[in-house]
Design a protein around this motif. Structure first.
Motif, PDB file in Angstrom:
ATOM      1  N   HIS A   1     -63.632 -74.328 -19.679  1.00  0.00           N
ATOM      2  CA  HIS A   1     -64.335 -73.530 -18.675  1.00  0.00           C
ATOM      3  C   HIS A   1     -65.518 -74.309 -18.105  1.00  0.00           C
ATOM      4  O   HIS A   1     -65.737 -74.334 -16.891  1.00  0.00           O
ATOM      5  CB  HIS A   1     -64.818 -72.216 -19.290  1.00  0.00           C
ATOM      6  CG  HIS A   1     -63.725 -71.237 -19.562  1.00  0.00           C
ATOM      7  ND1 HIS A   1     -63.372 -70.250 -18.678  1.00  0.00           N
ATOM      8  CD2 HIS A   1     -62.886 -71.110 -20.618  1.00  0.00           C
ATOM      9  CE1 HIS A   1     -62.377 -69.538 -19.169  1.00  0.00           C
ATOM     10  NE2 HIS A   1     -62.067 -70.043 -20.354  1.00  0.00           N
ATOM     11  N   GLU A   2     -66.289 -74.928 -18.974  1.00  0.00           N
ATOM     12  CA  GLU A   2     -67.464 -75.657 -18.508  1.00  0.00           C
ATOM     13  C   GLU A   2     -67.083 -76.827 -17.610  1.00  0.00           C
ATOM     14  O   GLU A   2     -67.748 -77.082 -16.597  1.00  0.00           O
ATOM     15  CB  GLU A   2     -68.273 -76.165 -19.705  1.00  0.00           C
ATOM     16  CG  GLU A   2     -69.021 -75.076 -20.434  1.00  0.00           C
ATOM     17  CD  GLU A   2     -69.945 -75.606 -21.509  1.00  0.00           C
ATOM     18  OE1 GLU A   2     -70.787 -74.837 -21.996  1.00  0.00           O
ATOM     19  OE2 GLU A   2     -69.843 -76.803 -21.847  1.00  0.00           O
ATOM     20  N   ALA A   3     -66.011 -77.532 -17.954  1.00  0.00           N
ATOM     21  CA  ALA A   3     -65.587 -78.663 -17.139  1.00  0.00           C
ATOM     22  C   ALA A   3     -65.176 -78.212 -15.745  1.00  0.00           C
ATOM     23  O   ALA A   3     -65.414 -78.910 -14.751  1.00  0.00           O
ATOM     24  CB  ALA A   3     -64.433 -79.401 -17.816  1.00  0.00           C
ATOM     25  N   GLY A   4     -64.548 -77.031 -15.653  1.00  0.00           N
ATOM     26  CA  GLY A   4     -64.159 -76.509 -14.349  1.00  0.00           C
ATOM     27  C   GLY A   4     -65.365 -76.179 -13.491  1.00  0.00           C
ATOM     28  O   GLY A   4     -65.413 -76.517 -12.307  1.00  0.00           O
ATOM     29  N   VAL A   5     -66.357 -75.535 -14.091  1.00  0.00           N
ATOM     30  CA  VAL A   5     -67.577 -75.197 -13.354  1.00  0.00           C
ATOM     31  C   VAL A   5     -68.308 -76.465 -12.924  1.00  0.00           C
ATOM     32  O   VAL A   5     -68.774 -76.580 -11.781  1.00  0.00           O
ATOM     33  CB  VAL A   5     -68.504 -74.306 -14.203  1.00  0.00           C
ATOM     34  CG1 VAL A   5     -69.819 -74.050 -13.469  1.00  0.00           C
ATOM     35  CG2 VAL A   5     -67.810 -72.974 -14.521  1.00  0.00           C
ATOM     36  N   GLN A   6     -68.412 -77.427 -13.820  1.00  0.00           N
ATOM     37  CA  GLN A   6     -69.070 -78.691 -13.478  1.00  0.00           C
ATOM     38  C   GLN A   6     -68.332 -79.406 -12.356  1.00  0.00           C
ATOM     39  O   GLN A   6     -68.951 -80.021 -11.487  1.00  0.00           O
ATOM     40  CB  GLN A   6     -69.150 -79.587 -14.711  1.00  0.00           C
ATOM     41  CG  GLN A   6     -70.182 -79.155 -15.731  1.00  0.00           C
ATOM     42  CD  GLN A   6     -70.237 -80.068 -16.937  1.00  0.00           C
ATOM     43  OE1 GLN A   6     -69.202 -80.428 -17.503  1.00  0.00           O
ATOM     44  NE2 GLN A   6     -71.437 -80.456 -17.336  1.00  0.00           N
ATOM     45  N   GLY A   7     -67.003 -79.307 -12.366  1.00  0.00           N
ATOM     46  CA  GLY A   7     -66.209 -79.932 -11.316  1.00  0.00           C
ATOM     47  C   GLY A   7     -66.478 -79.327  -9.955  1.00  0.00           C
ATOM     48  O   GLY A   7     -66.503 -80.026  -8.940  1.00  0.00           O
ATOM     49  N   VAL A   8     -66.695 -78.011  -9.923  1.00  0.00           N
ATOM     50  CA  VAL A   8     -67.034 -77.340  -8.667  1.00  0.00           C
ATOM     51  C   VAL A   8     -68.396 -77.804  -8.172  1.00  0.00           C
ATOM     52  O   VAL A   8     -68.576 -78.121  -6.988  1.00  0.00           O
ATOM     53  CB  VAL A   8     -67.022 -75.807  -8.853  1.00  0.00           C
ATOM     54  CG1 VAL A   8     -67.630 -75.106  -7.635  1.00  0.00           C
ATOM     55  CG2 VAL A   8     -65.601 -75.307  -9.070  1.00  0.00           C
TER      56      VAL A   8
END
Length: 295
Positions: free
Chosen positions: A178-185
């Motif tokens: 989840h955190e990697a997805g948010v950071q990617g955004v």
């Protein structure tokens, strides 16, 4: 998330006869931790819980981390861990992988009385995407194939709403957490990503926790889509464990809010002030979780 550990459906009939002393065979109890956040933060957050469980169970406790939700599922299947807290989708996958070899032990409840959370699609607040229709042909990240809020629920509901991700979006990928997805955004690698919030107002959940940890700035990401409520997933144990060990694990989780508030809060963000609510039983939580995944 302000959660309260509460009794759910313990399928005692599926558990083996208790060993004379479970500690003779289980001198180490291993707890699986899913990959919703980076490993360093996971390990740090679970250290108080590890210490609490060692003191309570009277045996050594090891933390098992995996790079994906499937790693926890496979660890349960291979008898490499005894217990893990998983989402509905991961529980269903573990149940299938082990041919019914896992048992839902406990579910959780919010201080408000709610027994669920929400999947959301987030984008940069300063970006041009304000609704799902704006993401046509864009790059969208899901968290993990076995994540309930990071994949199963948003994918299913988007299809039902006429937005098949594989056809509507330009590209679909898995960020790994989840955190990697948010950071990617935030970094611009993805136009949008799926994650979860703990309450409909978004006052807790992955984005808020990342702000609190200094990983992203407040106001950098906004939700543009919210799922129906998802029933909280279960704390899960292997079905082949001695009944006395299962009872000891269950008792440790149930007593944690009062016995060790720091350890309880470290894994849940829970509030220990409402003792009456903490003892409240939710007999339908597990059935609700499985129904959410199956259909």
């Amino acid at each position: 998330m302000r959660i309260l550990l509460t009794a759910a459906l313990l399928a005692a009939t599926s558990l083996p006869v208790s060993a004379q002393n479970w500690k003779d065979d289980y001198r180490i109890v291993r707890i699986g931790i899913t990959s919703s956040e980076n490993e360093a933060d996971r390990m740090k957050r679970y250290e108080p819980w590890k210490a609490y469980m060692e003191k309570t169970l009277g045996v050594e406790v090891e933390l098992f981390t995996a790079g994906s939700y499937d790693g926890i599922i496979q660890a349960l299947a291979a008898d490499q861990i005894e217990v893990a807290s998983v989402g509905s989708s991961a529980y269903a996958a573990a149940y299938t992988e082990t041919n019914g070899g896992v048992v839902p032990l406990l579910a959780s409840q919010e201080m408000s009385g709610a027994t669920g959370y929400y999947s959301v699609i987030i984008t940069r607040c300063d970006g041009p995407y304000k609704k799902i229709e704006d993401l046509k042909g864009k790059a969208v990240a899901f968290a993990d194939p076995d994540s309930t809020s990071g994949y199963a629920v948003p994918f299913y509901n988007l299809v039902q709403q006429g937005f098949n991700p594989n056809e509507y979006f330009g590209s679909v990928t898995f960020s790994g957490s989840h955190e990697a997805g948010v950071q990617g955004v935030v970094a611009g690698s993805f136009d949008a990503a799926a994650t979860y919030i703990s309450d409909i107002d978004g006052k807790d959940g992955v984005p808020v926790r990342m702000v609190n940890k200094g990983m992203i700035k407040d106001g950098e990401v906004c939700k543009i889509w919210t799922s129906p409520e998802i029933t909280n997933g279960p704390i899960t144990v292997r079905a082949n464990l001695p009944q006395d060990l299962v009872a000891a694990i269950k008792d440790a989780y149930m007593k944690a809010p009062e016995a060790d508030p720091v350890a309880f809060q470290s894994i849940s963000g829970g509030d220990t002030s409402n003792k009456k609510a903490m003892s409240k039983s939710i007999t339908s939580a597990i059935n609700g979780s499985l129904k959410c995944v199956i259909g």
